[in-house]
Design an enzyme around this catalytic site. Structure first.
Site, PDB file in Angstrom:
ATOM      1  N   ASN A  76       0.861  -1.192   0.000  1.00 34.09           N
ATOM      2  CA  ASN A  76       0.000   0.000   0.000  1.00 34.09           C
ATOM      3  C   ASN A  76       0.897   1.241   0.000  1.00 34.09           C
ATOM      4  O   ASN A  76       1.689   1.435   0.922  1.00 34.09           O
ATOM      5  CB  ASN A  76      -0.872  -0.057   1.262  1.00 34.09           C
ATOM      6  CG  ASN A  76      -1.787   1.139   1.405  1.00 34.09           C
ATOM      7  OD1 ASN A  76      -1.854   1.992   0.526  1.00 34.09           O
ATOM      8  ND2 ASN A  76      -2.496   1.197   2.523  1.00 34.09           N
ATOM      9  N   LEU A  77       0.756   2.071  -1.017  1.00 32.90           N
ATOM     10  CA  LEU A  77       1.606   3.263  -1.102  1.00 32.90           C
ATOM     11  C   LEU A  77       1.025   4.448  -0.333  1.00 32.90           C
ATOM     12  O   LEU A  77       1.671   5.504  -0.250  1.00 32.90           O
ATOM     13  CB  LEU A  77       1.830   3.650  -2.572  1.00 32.90           C
ATOM     14  CG  LEU A  77       2.481   2.574  -3.449  1.00 32.90           C
ATOM     15  CD1 LEU A  77       2.778   3.127  -4.840  1.00 32.90           C
ATOM     16  CD2 LEU A  77       3.751   2.036  -2.806  1.00 32.90           C
ATOM     17  N   LYS A  78      -0.213   4.282   0.195  1.00 30.35           N
ATOM     18  CA  LYS A  78      -0.869   5.370   0.956  1.00 30.35           C
ATOM     19  C   LYS A  78      -0.698   6.676   0.177  1.00 30.35           C
ATOM     20  O   LYS A  78      -0.944   6.698  -1.033  1.00 30.35           O
ATOM     21  CB  LYS A  78      -0.288   5.409   2.376  1.00 30.35           C
ATOM     22  CG  LYS A  78      -0.431   4.057   3.096  1.00 30.35           C
ATOM     23  CD  LYS A  78      -0.193   4.096   4.566  1.00 30.35           C
ATOM     24  CE  LYS A  78      -0.480   2.724   5.173  1.00 30.35           C
ATOM     25  NZ  LYS A  78      -0.347   2.674   6.628  1.00 30.35           N
ATOM     26  N   HIS A 113      -9.756   0.426   5.478  1.00 30.15           N
ATOM     27  CA  HIS A 113      -8.401   0.535   6.028  1.00 30.15           C
ATOM     28  C   HIS A 113      -8.439   1.386   7.291  1.00 30.15           C
ATOM     29  O   HIS A 113      -9.279   2.271   7.439  1.00 30.15           O
ATOM     30  CB  HIS A 113      -7.444   1.138   4.989  1.00 30.15           C
ATOM     31  CG  HIS A 113      -6.011   1.079   5.432  1.00 30.15           C
ATOM     32  ND1 HIS A 113      -5.458   2.019   6.266  1.00 30.15           N
ATOM     33  CD2 HIS A 113      -5.037   0.166   5.185  1.00 30.15           C
ATOM     34  CE1 HIS A 113      -4.200   1.687   6.503  1.00 30.15           C
ATOM     35  NE2 HIS A 113      -3.918   0.568   5.868  1.00 30.15           N
ATOM     36  N   GLU A 131      -4.965  -5.502  11.315  1.00 28.58           N
ATOM     37  CA  GLU A 131      -3.885  -4.530  11.505  1.00 28.58           C
ATOM     38  C   GLU A 131      -4.095  -3.786  12.822  1.00 28.58           C
ATOM     39  O   GLU A 131      -4.967  -2.911  12.892  1.00 28.58           O
ATOM     40  CB  GLU A 131      -3.896  -3.481  10.392  1.00 28.58           C
ATOM     41  CG  GLU A 131      -3.531  -3.973   9.028  1.00 28.58           C
ATOM     42  CD  GLU A 131      -3.116  -2.816   8.136  1.00 28.58           C
ATOM     43  OE1 GLU A 131      -2.020  -2.894   7.590  1.00 28.58           O
ATOM     44  OE2 GLU A 131      -3.860  -1.834   8.027  1.00 28.58           O
ATOM     45  N   GLY A 183       3.826  -2.836  10.412  1.00 28.87           N
ATOM     46  CA  GLY A 183       5.227  -3.005  10.756  1.00 28.87           C
ATOM     47  C   GLY A 183       5.969  -4.091  10.006  1.00 28.87           C
ATOM     48  O   GLY A 183       7.128  -4.369  10.309  1.00 28.87           O
ATOM     49  N   ALA A 219       3.278  -1.196   3.997  1.00 27.64           N
ATOM     50  CA  ALA A 219       3.397   0.099   3.331  1.00 27.64           C
ATOM     51  C   ALA A 219       4.790   0.684   3.503  1.00 27.64           C
ATOM     52  O   ALA A 219       5.614   0.664   2.593  1.00 27.64           O
ATOM     53  CB  ALA A 219       2.335   1.053   3.876  1.00 27.64           C
ATOM     54  N   SER A 220       5.076   1.211   4.710  1.00 28.62           N
ATOM     55  CA  SER A 220       6.283   2.016   4.885  1.00 28.62           C
ATOM     56  C   SER A 220       7.570   1.249   4.599  1.00 28.62           C
ATOM     57  O   SER A 220       8.552   1.846   4.138  1.00 28.62           O
ATOM     58  CB  SER A 220       6.317   2.620   6.289  1.00 28.62           C
ATOM     59  OG  SER A 220       6.062   1.658   7.279  1.00 28.62           O
TER      60      SER A 220
HETATM   61  O1  LIG Z   1      -1.726  -0.750   4.583  1.00 27.89           O
HETATM   62  C1  LIG Z   1      -0.708  -0.974   5.222  1.00 27.89           C
HETATM   63  C2  LIG Z   1      -0.676  -0.936   6.648  1.00 27.89           C
HETATM   64  O2  LIG Z   1      -1.347   0.131   7.225  1.00 27.89           O
HETATM   65  C3  LIG Z   1       0.676  -1.187   7.263  1.00 27.89           C
HETATM   66  O3  LIG Z   1       1.498  -0.055   7.173  1.00 27.89           O
HETATM   67  P1  LIG Z   1       3.041  -0.225   7.600  1.00 27.89           P
HETATM   68  O4  LIG Z   1       3.592  -1.348   6.793  1.00 27.89           O
HETATM   69  O5  LIG Z   1       3.660   1.104   7.242  1.00 27.89           O
HETATM   70  O6  LIG Z   1       3.055  -0.497   9.065  1.00 27.89           O
END
Ligand SMILES: O=C[C@H](O)COP(=O)(O)O
Length: 214
Positions: A6-8, A85, A133, A173, A194-195
């Site tokens: 997920n690139l948010k 989400h 999550e 995470g 994502a991050s």
């Molecule tokens: O959509 C992805 C999640 O919210 C996880 O985000 P993260 O991998 O930055 O903790």
């Protein structure tokens, strides 16, 4: 394992990350996909990578200013969509409506939830998959699959109680291959992250590490 990146709205180059996901996907038995912001879906899908939306609204064609219509998302090239989400929470009736809208447009669905109790409720709405999550771990780099394994195991059990055909992903995470292996060992069919990729100096290297043990 399904690895959905997920690139948010991170300030990465969505096409460059998409190309990295596509190239790493070609090297592994794992299934990789990317969920860019809505305005980037078309350009990302054109790379050939499996592309997901981050959200659709529980609406049909009509007077819905500023909403995400499932058919538009599908026309842009998305194969699936996240729903509910943690950063785009919906009311229960709207989660149901968004899943129905996605079904109407032939989009695969993953309904996100905070904890195992919510996962049971989410699974009852008939998505293809659910993703647990814990919000407090999102973006921390502390992997849910290692820091809070009970959440993952209990989410897998809660979904199976409702519908054994609903796959369970976990997220928050996740950034290494060890985190993904730990998720699989707990019964998860995939990870949502994502991050660890979107904020990495070298997203392709981060992806290669994620799939190396798979
Ligand atoms: O959509 C992805 C999640 O919210 C996880 O985000 P993260 O991998 O930055 O903790």
């Amino acid at each position: 394992m399904f690895v959905l990146v997920n690139l948010k709205t991170y300030p990465c180059d969505p096409v460059a990350v998409a190309e990295a996901v596509r190239d790493v996907d070609d090297t592994t038995d794992a299934r990789l996909a990317v969920a860019p912001a809505a305005s980037h879906i078309e350009r990302v899908a054109e790379t050939g990578v499996e592309t997901w939306a981050q959200h659709v609204d529980p609406i049909d064609h009509g007077s819905n200013t500023g909403h995400a219509l499932a058919e538009h998302v599908a026309d842009a090239g998305a194969a699936g969509t996240l729903v509910n989400h943690s950063e785009q929470r919906l009311k229960l009736a709207d989660i149901d409506g968004a899943v129905r809208a996605a079904d109407r447009a032939d989009l695969e669905t993953i309904v996100c939830a905070n904890n195992p109790a919510q996962i049971g409720a989410a699974a009852a709405l008939g998505p293809d998959a659910v993703a647990v999550e814990p919000p407090e771990l999102i973006g921390t780099g502390t992997p849910v699959s290692q820091a809070d394994p009970d959440v993952v195991e209990n989410a897998v059990a809660a979904a199976a109680d409702v519908d054994p055909d609903v796959s369970v992903l976990c997220g928050a995470g996740i950034s290494t291959g060890d985190d993904v292996v730990a998720a699989g060992d707990l019964g998860a069919g995939g990870v949502l992250l994502a991050s660890g990729v979107a904020k990495a100096d070298d997203p392709k290297a981060a992806l290669e590490d994620l799939v190396a043990p798979l």
